[in-house]
Design an enzyme around this catalytic site. Structure first.
Site, PDB file in Angstrom:
ATOM      1  N   GLY A 160       0.846  -1.184   0.000  1.00 42.68           N
ATOM      2  CA  GLY A 160       0.000   0.000   0.000  1.00 42.68           C
ATOM      3  C   GLY A 160       0.883   1.236   0.000  1.00 42.68           C
ATOM      4  CD  GLN A 188       3.489   5.761   2.675  1.00 45.92           C
ATOM      5  OE1 GLN A 188       2.542   5.224   2.117  1.00 45.92           O
ATOM      6  NE2 GLN A 188       4.415   5.090   3.351  1.00 45.92           N
ATOM      7  CB  CYS A 195       4.969   2.353   7.612  1.00 47.82           C
ATOM      8  SG  CYS A 195       4.583   3.843   6.688  1.00 47.82           S
ATOM      9  CG  LEU A 196       6.803   1.069   1.642  1.00 53.43           C
ATOM     10  CD1 LEU A 196       6.366   1.418   0.221  1.00 53.43           C
ATOM     11  CD2 LEU A 196       7.882   0.000   1.619  1.00 53.43           C
ATOM     12  CG  HIS A 254      -0.809   1.598   7.284  1.00 54.69           C
ATOM     13  ND1 HIS A 254       0.075   1.130   8.237  1.00 54.69           N
ATOM     14  CD2 HIS A 254      -0.066   2.374   6.461  1.00 54.69           C
ATOM     15  CE1 HIS A 254       1.288   1.624   7.993  1.00 54.69           C
ATOM     16  NE2 HIS A 254       1.226   2.377   6.916  1.00 54.69           N
ATOM     17  CD  GLU A 255      -1.061   2.632   2.681  1.00 55.18           C
ATOM     18  OE1 GLU A 255      -0.546   3.773   2.619  1.00 55.18           O
ATOM     19  OE2 GLU A 255      -0.403   1.620   2.985  1.00 55.18           O
ATOM     20  CG  HIS A 283       0.372   7.065   5.370  1.00 62.48           C
ATOM     21  ND1 HIS A 283       1.484   7.504   6.054  1.00 62.48           N
ATOM     22  CD2 HIS A 283       0.564   5.740   5.169  1.00 62.48           C
ATOM     23  CE1 HIS A 283       2.303   6.486   6.266  1.00 62.48           C
ATOM     24  NE2 HIS A 283       1.775   5.394   5.742  1.00 62.48           N
TER      25      HIS A 283
HETATM   26 NI    NI Z   1       2.597   3.500   5.798  1.00 58.92          NI
END
Ligand code: NI
Length: 174
Positions: A51, A56, A97-98, A139-140, A143
């Site tokens: 995701g 991000q 998370c990236l 989660h996304e 963000h």
């Molecule tokens: Ni994330």
């Protein structure tokens, strides 16, 4: 917006203020937005994520992409996504998370949600999600509201991460 080659899209890491801000609504699905979504998918695959939210890659717009095809789930892009209903039942699941590489922790979230958003044809879509899809979507969408999964940890768990977070902060290009 000038077109940016995908290899030039850099991830924003913990400590970057774009990750702490509320992203802006998209008012129209333009060619630019379609190209941005394409770039988001490519960055997500490059970084081996499931995701990604536009902030991000330092773009403060309300857009997310998800690809759960490795888990027999859907691949989708959603613009202006919103959670319209959440179950009372909370479940714990390990998240990463990236933007916070190397950190994985259990996070408590509702196990089922109802979602609405706009697809790339500009049409409103509504659906229910559970399991991993519900997890990734929540989660996304967090963000887009300036919330990271570590913000949802118990204070004592979060405190254990202090030195690792200091290291991650330095990954941001100044
Ligand atoms: Ni994330």
């Amino acid at each position: 917006m000038t077109k940016i080659a995908v290899e030039n899209y850099q991830l924003a890491f913990y400590g970057n203020k774009v990750l702490k801000s509320r992203a802006k609504e998209v008012t129209e699905i333009t060619q630019e937005i379609i190209e941005l979504v394409d770039a988001m998918f490519q960055v997500m695959y490059r970084e081996r994520g499931i995701g990604l939210a536009a902030p991000q890659i330092t773009i403060p717009k309300r857009i997310i992409v998800v690809d759960l095809s490795a888990y027999k789930g859907p691949s989708l892009a959603l613009v202006n996504p919103e959670i319209v209903r959440s179950s009372d039942n909370l479940v714990s699941y390990e998240e990463g998370c990236l933007s916070i590489p190397g950190i994985m922790r259990d996070v408590l979230r509702p196990d089922e949600i109802a979602i609405k958003g706009i697809n790339l044809d500009g049409k409103e879509v509504r659906f229910d999600a559970d399991g991993l899809l519900a997890r990734v979507l929540q989660h996304e969408i967090d963000h887009l509201n300036g919330i990271l999964f570590i913000d949802r940890l118990e204070p004592h768990v979060r405190r254990e991460l202090t030195s690792e977070l200091k290291r991650i902060k330095k990954l941001n290009r100044t």
